[in-house]
Structure formats: structure tokens, C-alpha cells
Motif scaffolding. Structure first.
Motif, PDB file in Angstrom:
ATOM      1  N   ASN A   1       0.829  -1.190   0.000  1.00  0.00           N
ATOM      2  CA  ASN A   1       0.000   0.000   0.000  1.00  0.00           C
ATOM      3  C   ASN A   1       0.863   1.239   0.000  1.00  0.00           C
ATOM      4  O   ASN A   1       0.609   2.204  -0.718  1.00  0.00           O
ATOM      5  CB  ASN A   1      -0.895  -0.033   1.233  1.00  0.00           C
ATOM      6  CG  ASN A   1      -1.832   1.149   1.271  1.00  0.00           C
ATOM      7  OD1 ASN A   1      -2.640   1.297   0.386  1.00  0.00           O
ATOM      8  ND2 ASN A   1      -1.695   1.979   2.285  1.00  0.00           N
ATOM      9  N   LYS A   2       1.915   1.192   0.775  1.00  0.00           N
ATOM     10  CA  LYS A   2       2.772   2.377   0.902  1.00  0.00           C
ATOM     11  C   LYS A   2       3.608   2.576  -0.361  1.00  0.00           C
ATOM     12  O   LYS A   2       3.727   3.684  -0.863  1.00  0.00           O
ATOM     13  CB  LYS A   2       3.668   2.194   2.125  1.00  0.00           C
ATOM     14  CG  LYS A   2       4.896   3.058   2.160  1.00  0.00           C
ATOM     15  CD  LYS A   2       4.670   4.307   2.951  1.00  0.00           C
ATOM     16  CE  LYS A   2       5.966   5.086   3.100  1.00  0.00           C
ATOM     17  NZ  LYS A   2       5.733   6.470   3.431  1.00  0.00           N
TER      18      LYS A   2
ATOM     19  N   GLY B   1      -0.603   3.053  -3.037  1.00  0.00           N
ATOM     20  CA  GLY B   1      -1.029   4.345  -2.555  1.00  0.00           C
ATOM     21  C   GLY B   1      -2.467   4.277  -2.061  1.00  0.00           C
ATOM     22  O   GLY B   1      -3.127   3.254  -2.169  1.00  0.00           O
TER      23      GLY B   1
ATOM     24  N   THR C   1       5.140   7.588  -2.060  1.00  0.00           N
ATOM     25  CA  THR C   1       3.909   8.238  -1.625  1.00  0.00           C
ATOM     26  C   THR C   1       4.201   9.008  -0.357  1.00  0.00           C
ATOM     27  O   THR C   1       5.036   8.617   0.436  1.00  0.00           O
ATOM     28  CB  THR C   1       2.818   7.195  -1.331  1.00  0.00           C
ATOM     29  OG1 THR C   1       3.386   6.184  -0.502  1.00  0.00           O
ATOM     30  CG2 THR C   1       2.287   6.568  -2.599  1.00  0.00           C
TER      31      THR C   1
END
Lengths: 829, 102, 209
Positions: free
Chosen positions: B51-52, B56, C163
Motif C-alpha cells: 500500500n505504501k 497508494g 507516496t
């Protein structure tokens, strides 16, 4: 329909952080009295119960006055106070807050509710003084006021709907307040169930409105059933080049002010996007159709179904007369002044939607006038004083719906205001009379009370004067304005067909209803207050004439409660009552207590003194808490006329019209008429009232005339029909309840005979087949099966080793399998 | 240098393998449950790491939350079953609970 | 395994292993995946140190769970491992998940497990059973599994992008009530069912006693 000539701007919001206090106070009162009330009543006395309730009501009223003062200080088009507490739900495009708002319309409603509510609380201290469940009554009353305030103050449909259901609950609780009486419990249930039908329509309309504002705006090539071509306006915002690209909240820019578009639950956002033309929303709503019906019309008509339930319109009015089973203050507060006007309020609040749909307007006005006329005729022959007032309420609500139907929104709302005052006076006056006459509700047993109860008589007369529509009392101004506007409205449609004749037709029926109103109200006045007192004496012969068999069959069967109006056994032969001896003793005690204390017995329902004979004594004036309230309300019924003095008389628009203008942005065109015409119509209104009055006086004054008696006998069939309310209850019974029961019985029969037979047959068949099968099985299959079984057993014995019952084994399998998958993936990429 | 995706994947893989090993070797039912928790944690680390670094947004984290919730539920039910087994067989050796075998 | 020193030994040993693997992967994977475009190694910062410490805690704890013969030490190892995972979440700027990990796992699950350990063993008994079986096959399978995962992790060219890190609590709350509303409600339903199921399963036996 002509559009708004001048451009309306978005609502200017002023925040008022204390608005939530207005509904909070009654809520506190309700909580205290419901949780601790019984303890308070036992230890501290009833004084504290009503003390808390009335104090909360007063605080609420004072807070409302504070808001009123703030609103008065604002310029006319900025009168909008808003107070958001917190967000309750936000899911997708649906989002609503716990928020309150006051605009001139809801401000007026809040003032009515809190002011009249407070007065009726005070009245109740006298009326309910002997009630054992005193605390419960005040808890319910406060709960009702709380819900009603939510209804009118809600900033969005969710809060309003919460209040809408809340008042239904409170109404149910209060109608069946004396729940040990099965008839009263049934009346409460009836009100609840009938309202449910209406609420269903309301919520359907709400969903439809939400949907029409939102989803289908997206360009959906597959949406064939929706004939709307998305031509999103955004006229004012060319910067938004392609509005379909974003799925987030949309907005339009009007003169530098951002107006959110799209589905909303919020009244202000709805109003802004519909009323402001440059958003294009109003235009779109008007042209959108669903299955060939204009969507907006469907929305308005469905929502009006909700109003029909709540505001007791044809054909859902049947619960309101039965609701008179509740205590009289309840009838005054809930079933006359406030709750039943919620439908009118809702239509006025959404006036901009209704004004866009001539069909919906015609529908509202037609239902209203039919109800007004129909209920007025029922009122002619009723003998129960509260039933007369109940049908009168239904009729007056019909008049209000004429007002909001033909587009005279301010006039309909004004009639709501005046009606709240004079009908509350009438109901409380009837309560005072009922109290004075020892829970007698039959007007034939009254008469001559004017000398004995002067204050009640005078206030009743003033209110009658007002409802009949004589000048200088408020009813005249509101009713005349409504009927005049109905006559000059030519733009209505009936189910899509232009019907310019509808306005005048509404006027004609409406003026007839007004005549009838005047007649039966003065009839009730003369029967009650003039002549000589007839209480106590048995009226057995008149009772015998009553076609009791037809009189609402489920009613009055097996109840031992004489104050339940027409109970021939209890009236004609009180001595036959089972509890005669102890009741007499109790009655004497009560009589002595009554001599000591001016506060008189409340309706007796659960102890012995439900016996008129032993509880006699002449009628007497009610205690001061009651007369004081009556005088205040009667004064209000006259003073409110100041708010509606027409243009014709004073040269400027009525005060209330001016006040309400910002809250009722709908523009409806009326025929222009000369002053002479207007004077003529006012004259016709007065003439209608005078005719009704004249006949009532001739026939019923002092109870001397024999004409009513003769007329009754000459037209006995017609009289019976009307006396029994056109057998609507019976029709409901026959058309709705009986079929439902019959269907249930039929299904039960079907189940017992047909289904059971099928099942039995299937069973027999199965048995037969089984026997046949058995033979085959035994001689043919068994051999094969045994062979197969042996095979399986051997196989199972082998495979059993895999099924160890240990998770580790299984995990090995799972892990190896996943490894295999990855390996295969690598190999055959 | 800041740890990269590979670092987290390596840690997660080790966690998962150790959890697997625990589940495979233990006879004690409670220990087996611990192994399962380790494996779930390994996959959770993967979820959050992807996810990181890759996806995202919040999808991975939301999934992780659900996994955590389900793991808690699984632990509660599993341990209730363990207690039940213990009361029945007076042991929590997973090999004991094989009455269904025959 | 009568002394926690063994546990510490295990922890340190496995920390060495993870350190080696971590450094190795850091050195190798960019080279493998990106053909050496990225710098092979930067300066070893404090953050790196903390990361490796946290990773060592995680893996060490897990190793203790897997290898310790005393189930109490296993439980303590699980505590260390879960704490380490929470630290990893914090490193991944998933603050809410980290807190949830601490609260749910360490506050809930671990306590539950400890209770189960206590309830299913006689405390006085020295030999708190944590016997094991099939070391060889299990070790082989685990090793193959690890190898497979590592290969996949390093072979696939993940489209890594950077991110930003921002507080996630409020966005997760919104996401749970909007995008994930249905799973959220289902999870609550499952929790309710779990609650009732666990009570029923455990209660029946108590009644039988």
C-alpha cells in the motif's frame, strides 16, 4: 405557469447557536417526567410534575422569542437562522446533519407550538388534576412538543421525518392514554396504522425526490426508462467544461456565490438549487418524466399522501374523529392546533416544488375541498361535542389545503395560525364543558350552561364567531383570502388535463363548506349553552331512536364507561351498573373533595366513580387555570386577525404575507380582479356565515324548536346516513379489514385443505413409489450397491490415512498446493 | 538509506515462514494459534508495505484493519474451542481431538 | 528451556539472520530489479538502525514462538513479534494501523492467548507442554515457502513509487464509512457472531463440569 420575474438569490444564512435549546427543553422535561415522574408525583406531589413540564415549555417559548427578536432585526430576505450540531450520517451522496433552521415560516410554527403548547399545559393542570398517571401525561405532552419542534425546525428531511414519526408516536401514546379502555387503545392504534399508510407515501416521495436530483444526471447510456436528456445547465458556470467528468459534489456559481447541486436532504440546498433558475435544476425537474408521468408531479403527490395521513384528509381522515378518545387537552394541542397541520406546513415548506406542478396543485386543492365539504356535512348531526369539533377540524384542514393547493401559500399558512387559536379555544372550551358536566359529552344532555359557565360560554362564542368567518375575528380573513384566491386561480390541472374551471369549483364547494361550518358550530353553541340544563335526566327515548346497530359496530361494545359517548345501558339505567354501590360511596367522597377544592375530577377511568347518578351536582365553572387559558386563547383568536387585514382594507399587504414572503418563494399567478369583485367575495363570505348562523339560531336556540326533530323524522334515511358519517368506517371495515381477514381465512382454508391434500397425496405417491422402489432395490440394486459399497469401503480405508484429523496434515497439503501453483505459474508463463 | 519495499517483504516472508513452521510442528493447540497469528501478521505487513510503496491510497490499510479484526475473532473462537477441547479431553494436544477419524 | 537466557540467545541469533537478510536484500534487490540504477547503498542512518532493530525484534520474537519449547516463552516471543510489527507499521507511516495493532493484538489477542495458556495448563507443573513434531519436514516446507516468497518478492519488478506520509486516522475513518461501509458492517456482524459463538462454546463445557 409564469416564472419568477426577479432573480432570487441563494439563502443568506445567519447562524444562531442557541436554536437547539428550543427543542431541548421539552426533551429534558419529557426525560425527567418519564424517568423520575412517578417518584416525583409520590414524594413531592403533582405540583412538581406540571411545574417541570410548564417551566420547560416556558423556557422553550422564551428561547423562541429570542430567536424571533433576532430574526426581526434582520433584513427581510436574510431571515434565515441556522444551527448545525453535528453530522449524523454521511454515506455516498447522502449526508445529513443534526441541524435546525428557522425561516419566517418555521418561526411562525415554533411560536404557535410553544405558545399554545404552554397554555395547554397550564390547562391540563386543571383538567387532569385527578388523574393517577399525572406524570405520564405531562411526559407525553412534552415528548410531543419536542417531536413537533423537530418537525418544524429540522434543517433537512431527516430531522423533519424524525419529528414526523415522533409526533405520530406521541399522538398514539396520548390517544390511548387511558389504555385500560380497549376502545381507546384501539383508537390509538387506528391513528398509528392509518398514519403509516401516509408515511409510506411520504417516504416514497422523499426517495424519489432524492433520486431525481441525483443519480440520473450522470450520462447513462443504458438508462432507457428515464427520458431525461442530460443537459446540465451550469449556465452560470462555463468554467465547468465537462461536468460529467467529476463524480464529486457539483456546484453552480451564481453571482459569486457557490450553490451546491445534486441530491440533497437539506431544505435550504434544495430550495436554492430549485428556485434559482440559472442552475437549471428547476427546469430539469419540470421536464423529467418517469414512466410517462412528470416526475415532479409524482414526488409532490406522493408527499401529499403523507400529508393526507398526518393532516386527516380524504380518505385517510378516519383516525382523527376516533382520536377524540384521548384527553381533551390532547385533542386541542395535537389534533387541532399543531400536529394535524404538519401536512399543511410540509406543503408550504416545499411550495416551490408544488408551484411547479399544476397537476399536484390541482390534486391538493381537490382533496382539500372535498374533505372540507364532506367533513362539514358530517358535522351537522353529531351530538358528541368533541366529534363535532373533530369533523370541524378535518374540514378546516381541508380549507388550509385549498389554500396551499391553489398557490395562496401564505393564506393557507395564515389559516393554520388562526385555526390553531380558535380551534384550541373551542376544544378547551368543550373540555371545560365536559369537566363541568361531569364527563358528559352528549350535547343533548347539556344546555343552558351560559349562566353556569359564563367564561367558557363567552370564549366559546368568540371562537365560534371566528371559525364561522365573521369580520373582526380571525377566521374571516384567512378563509376569505383562501376562497378568493381559489376563485382567481385558473392555472391548475387535473391529472395532466388543464382545468381552468377547477378554481371556481373549489370556491363554490368551499363556500358551501363555510356555510355548513357556521351552521354546525353555532348549532353546537346553542345546544350547549342556551336553553335549560338537561343533564341528569334520562333521554332514553331519544337513545332508542338512534340507529345504534349501525353506529360503528366495533365501538361501544362491552365497555363499562359512561363517558364514552353513546352508551345506552349506562345512560338509561345507571343502577344496573355492576359497581353501583361502591361507586356511590366513592362518588360521595369525591363530591366532598370537590366541594373543598375547585379543581375538579379528571376523567375517571380506572376507579369506581364512573357513575353519573351518584356524581351529580349542577354544572359549574372550571377552575382559574382553565378559564385563564380560555380567555387568552380567545383573545388570540381575535388579535391574530390583525396579521391578515387584507390589502383592500388597509392599503398595504397583510403583515403575515409580508413576513412569510421570503420563506415562500413560489410565484403563482392569479387572475386580476377589480376591487369591487373583491368586496363582493368578502360579502359572500359574510353572507355564508350569516346564513349558517341564522338557521342554527332558528333551529337550535334555547332548544325550543321542534323543527330539527321533525326534519329528522322526515328525512330519517338521509339523517341516518350522515349521522353515521356516511358509513365510512364501516366501508373501511368492509373493504379493507374484512377482505384482509377473509383472505387470511381463505389462505388458512387453502392451507388446510388444498395444500394438505397435495402434501398427503405426495406422501401417498412417495409411499407407493417407495414400495415399488423397494422391490427393485432389494433385488436389483442391492447387489450393485453392495459391490460398490465394498469398493468404497476399501477405498475409504485407504484414503482414511490422509484424513488424519490433524490440522498439520491439512496445512502441508495447502502449502504444497500453493507452492505447486506458483511453480506452475513460473513454468507455463 | 531508508528501508525499501524489499526490506519489508523480506521481514514479512520470514514472519510467514516462521508462523508456518510453528503451525506445522506444534502439538499444543494454543501454540498452533500463535503460529496462525504470526502468518496473518506477515501478510499484513505485506499489505501495508505494498500500500505504501506501490498502490497508494488507503485500500491496503483498510484491508489490514479487516484482517486484524478477523484475526481477533478467529483467536476468540479458536481459544474457546481450545478450552472446550481441554475440558473434554483434558489435554490440548491437537492429535487428541480426532474422534471423527474413525 | 528453564531460563530466559535461551530466549535472548534465540532473539539475538535471529536478529543476526534478519539483519543479514535485510542488508542482503537491500543490496541485491535494486540491483536485480532496476539494473543498478539506484544507488547500491546509502549512508547508514539512525532511521536505518531503528528499522533493523524493529525488524530484529519482529523476527526474533517469531523465532521464539516457533522454536521455544516452553509455551510461556512462546507467548512472550509473540508479544515481541507483534510489537515489532506495530513498529513496522509506524515505519510505513500507517499510524492508525500501528495503534490498532497494539490495541487489538497486544491488548486483546495476546491476553486471550495467555489466558488460554494458563487455563489449559497446571501452573505448578514444571513441564509446560509445548512438544513438537516433524521438525525435518516442517523445516523443509517452511524453507521452500520462504524461498518462494523471497523469489517472488525480488523477481517481480514492482512499480515502486513514492507516496507521501500523512496522518491516516481520519481518512481511514471516512473510508470505512464510505467506501468500505459494507465490509465494515459485515465485520461488526462477524464480531457479534464470534462473541456469541465463543460464549456458547466455552459455556457449554463449564456447565458440563
Amino acid at each position: 405557469m409564469e416564472h419568477a420575474t426577479q432573480q432570487l438569490g441563494p439563502t443568506v444564512v445567519h447562524s444562531a447557536s442557541y436554536l437547539w435549546l428550543i427543542p431541548l427543553f421539552p426533551a429534558i422535561g419529557a426525560v425527567i417526567n418519564s424517568l423520575l415522574g412517578i417518584r416525583i408525583q409520590r414524594t413531592l406531589g403533582k405540583k412538581w410534575n406540571h411545574g417541570i413540564a410548564i417551566a420547560m415549555m416556558t423556557l422553550s417559548f422564551l428561547t423562541a422569542l429570542r430567536a424571533f427578536a433576532q430574526m426581526l432585526a434582520l433584513p427581510g430576505n436574510e431571515r434565515f437562522l441556522q444551527n448545525t450540531l453535528w453530522n449524523m450520517l454521511s454515506a455516498g451522496q447522502l449526508r445529513f446533519d443534526l441541524a435546525f433552521a428557522l425561516d419566517p415560516l418555521s418561526m411562525m410554527m415554533v411560536l404557535i407550538i410553544t405558545f399554545i403548547g404552554t397554555l395547554i399545559h397550564v390547562f391540563s393542570t386543571g383538567y387532569m388534576a385527578d388523574e393517577p398517571d399525572y406524570w405520564r401525561f405531562f411526559a407525553y405532552l412534552n415528548l410531543f412538543v419536542f417531536a413537533m419542534l423537530l418537525l418544524v425546525m429540522g434543517d433537512n428531511f431527516a430531522v423533519m421525518f424524525f419529528g414526523w414519526e415522533g409526533v405520530g408516536l406521541a399522538s398514539y401514546l396520548l390517544i390511548s392514554f387511558w389504555y385500560t379502555d380497549i376502545e381507546k387503545a384501539k383508537a390509538g392504534m387506528k391513528a398509528f396504522v392509518v398514519n403509516r399508510f401516509g408515511d409510506f407515501g411520504f417516504i416514497l416521495g422523499l426517495f424519489l425526490l432524492f433520486w431525481s436530483l441525483g443519480g440520473i444526471w450522470e450520462p447513462r447510456p443504458d438508462a432507457r426508462s428515464v427520458s431525461y436528456v442530460p443537459e446540465i445547465g451550469y449556465k452560470a458556470n462555463p468554467a465547468a467544461s465537462n461536468p460529467f467528468e467529476s463524480t464529486g459534489p457539483r456546484s453552480a456559481d451564481v453571482h459569486g456565490q457557490i450553490i451546491p447541486l445534486g441530491p440533497t436532504m437539506n431544505f435550504r440546498e434544495l430550495r436554492d438549487q430549485v428556485v434559482i433558475e440559472s442552475t437549471g435544476v428547476g427546469e430539469r425537474l419540470r421536464h423529467q418524466t418517469l414512466w410517462g408521468v412528470a416526475l415532479l408531479t409524482l414526488v409532490c403527490m406522493l408527499m401529499f399522501v403523507g400529508a393526507m395521513g398526518k393532516s386527516a384528509q380524504l380518505p385517510l381522515y378516519v383516525w382523527l374523529p376516533d382520536a377524540m378518545a384521548g384527553p381533551t387537552p390532547v385533542s386541542a394541542l395535537i389534533h387541532a392546533a399543531t400536529m394535524v397541520t404538519a401536512g399543511v406546513y410540509m406543503v408550504a415548506r416545499l411550495s416551490y416544488l408544488y408551484a411547479m406542478s399544476p397537476t399536484a396543485m390541482g390534486w391538493v386543492a381537490t382533496v382539500g375541498v372535498l374533505t372540507a365539504f364532506f367533513a362539514a356535512t358530517i358535522g351537522f348531526f353529531q351530538y358528541d361535542i368533541k366529534k363535532v369539533l373533530a369533523y370541524s377540524t378535518v374540514s378546516q384542514l381541508g380549507i388550509m389545503f385549498i389554500g396551499v393547493g391553489v398557490g395562496a401559500y401564505w393564506a393557507g399558512t395564515y389559516h393554520l395560525l388562526t385555526h390553531a387559536f380558535f380551534k384550541a379555544t373551542l376544544f378547551l372550551g368543550s373540555g371545560s364543558v365536559i369537566l363541568g358536566c361531569h364527563h358528559e359529552q352528549d350535547m343533548r344532555k347539556m344546555g343552558g350552561l351560559k349562566k353556569l359557565m359564563p367564561v367558557t360560554a363567552w370564549t366559546y362564542l368568540v371562537a365560534t364567531w371566528a371559525i364561522a368567518g365573521f369580520p373582526w375575528a380571525s377566521g374571516f380573513y384567512s378563509k376569505d383570502e383562501i376562497l378568493f384566491k381559489a376563485f382567481t386561480q385558473r392555472g391548475m390541472e387535473l391529472f395532466g388535463t388543464p382545468a381552468p374551471w377547477l378554481g371556481p369549483a373549489v370556491f363554490v364547494l368551499g363556500i358551501l363548506a363555510a356555510t355548513g361550518t357556521s351552521f354546525y358550530m353555532f348549532r353546537s353553541y346553542y345546544m350547549t349553552f342556551t336553553g335549560h340544563y338537561k343533564g341528569g335526566a334520562g333521554h332514553a327515548e331519544e337513545h332508542d331512536e338512534d340507529p345504534h346497530a349501525a353506529h360503528a359496530a366495533p365501538h361501544h361494545v362491552g365497555t363499562g364507561h359512561p363517558h364514552d359517548d353513546h352508551d345506552p345501558v349506562a345512560h338509561a339505567a345507571p343502577a344496573a351498573h355492576g359497581h353501583a354501590a361502591p361507586a356511590a360511596a366513592h362518588g360521595q367522597v369525591a363530591h366532598m373533595a370537590h366541594a373543598l377544592d375547585a379543581v375538579h375530577a379528571a376523567p375517571a377511568h380506572d376507579d369506581g366513580h364512573d357513575d353519573h347518578g351518584a356524581h351529580g351536582g349542577p354544572p359549574h365553572e372550571s377552575p382559574r387555570s382553565i378559564t385563564w387559558v380560555l380567555v387568552t386563547l380567545a383573545a388570540g383568536a381575535v388579535i391574530t386577525s390583525v396579521l391578515g387585514i387584507p390589502l383592500l382594507w388597509s392599503g398595504h399587504a397583510p403583515i403575515l404575507e409580508h413576513w412569510l414572503a421570503p420563506a415562500l418563494p413560489a410565484e403563482v399567478t392569479f387572475l386580476h380582479t377589480s376591487h369591487a369583485t373583491e368586496w363582493l367575495f368578502q360579502g359572500m363570505g359574510v353572507a355564508a356565515a350569516a346564513i349558517g348562523w341564522f338557521f342554527a339560531m332558528k333551529l337550535f336556540k334555547d332548544g325550543k324548536s321542534r323543527v330539527p326533530h321533525d326534519l329528522k323524522h322526515r328525512f330519517f334515511g338521509f339523517w341516518t346516513l350522515v349521522y353515521n358519517k356516511y358509513y365510512v368506517d364501516e366501508a373501511y371495515h368492509a373493504l379493507v379489514i374484512r377482505p384482509a381477514l377473509f383472505l387470511a381465512a381463505f389462505l388458512s382454508w387453502f392451507d388446510q385443505h388444498v395444500i394438505d391434500w397435495i402434501v398427503n397425496f405426495a406422501g401417498w405417491l412417495a409411499r407407493f413409489v417407495a414400495a415399488f422402489d423397494d422391490a427393485i432395490d432389494k433385488y436389483v440394486v442391492d447387489g450393485a450397491v453392495n459391490g460398490l459399497g465394498g469398493l468404497t469401503r476399501e477405498g475409504g480405508r485407504l484414503l482414511r490415512r490422509i484424513e488424519t484429523g490433524r490440522i498439520q496434515t491439512y496445512l502441508y497439503g495447502a502449502a504444497l498446493g500453493s507452492l505447486l501453483v506458483v511453480l506452475l505459474n513460473f513454468l507455463f508463463r | 538509506m531508508i528501508p525499501t519495499l524489499s526490506h519489508y517483504l523480506a521481514v514479512a516472508a520470514l514472519l510467514f515462514a516462521l508462523g508456518l513452521f510453528t503451525v506445522l510442528t506444534r502439538r499444543n493447540a494454543v501454540a498452533v494459534l500463535m503460529g496462525v497469528e504470526l502468518m496473518l501478521n506477515g501478510s499484513n505487513v505485506n499489505l501495508v508495505a505494498f500500500n505504501k510503496f506501490v498502490v497508494g491510497g488507503l485500500t491496503g490499510q483498510a484491508f489490514t484493519l479487516f484482517v486484524v479484526v478477523l484475526a481477533a475473532a478467529e483467536a476468540a473462537v479458536g481459544l474457546a474451542i481450545v478450552l472446550s477441547i481441554f475440558h473434554t479431553f483434558k489435554t490440548i494436544d491437537v492429535r487428541a481431538a480426532d474422534l471423527m477419524r474413525e | 528451556m528453564r531460563t530466559p537466557k535461551k530466549l535472548i540467545a534465540w532473539t539475538v541469533g535471529s536478529a543476526a539472520v534478519i539483519g543479514a537478510v535485510g542488508v542482503l536484500s537491500a543490496r541485491l534487490s535494486p540491483a536485480l530489479a532496476a539494473g543498478g540504477r539506484r544507488p547500491i547503498a546509502g549512508p547508514f542512518t539512525l532511521a536505518d538502525g531503528i528499522f533493523y532493530a524493529v525488524a530484529a525484534l519482529t523476527i526474533g520474537g517469531a523465532a521464539a514462538v516457533a522454536l521455544s519449547r516452553n509455551i510461556l516463552y512462546s507467548a512472550l516471543g509473540l508479544l515481541a513479534s507483534l510489537l515489532g510489527v506495530a513498529g513496522l507499521y509506524a515505519f510505513l507511516s500507517a499510524d492508525f494501523i500501528a495503534v490498532a495493532q497494539v490495541m487489538i493484538y497486544i491488548g486483546g489477542v495476546l491476553v486471550l492467548i495467555l489466558f488460554a495458556v494458563m487455563l489449559t495448563n497446571r501452573i505448578g507443573e514444571v513441564n509446560i507442554s509445548n512438544a513438537s513434531m516433524g521438525w525435518a519436514s516442517a523445516g523443509l516446507l517452511s524453507a521452500v515457502m520462504l524461498a518462494m516468497i523471497l523469489v517472488v518478492a525480488f523477481e517481480v519488478p514492482w512499480p515502486v513509487r513514492s507516496t507521501g506520509s500523512a496522518p491516516t486516522t481520519a481518512p481511514i475513518g471516512h473510508a470505512l464509512l464510505q467506501q468500505w461501509l459494507l465490509p465494515f458492517e459485515l465485520a461488526s456482524l462477524i464480531l457479534l457472531a464470534t462473541l456469541i459463538g465463543a460464549i456458547i462454546i466455552a459455556r457449554k463445557e463449564i456447565r458440563a463440569d
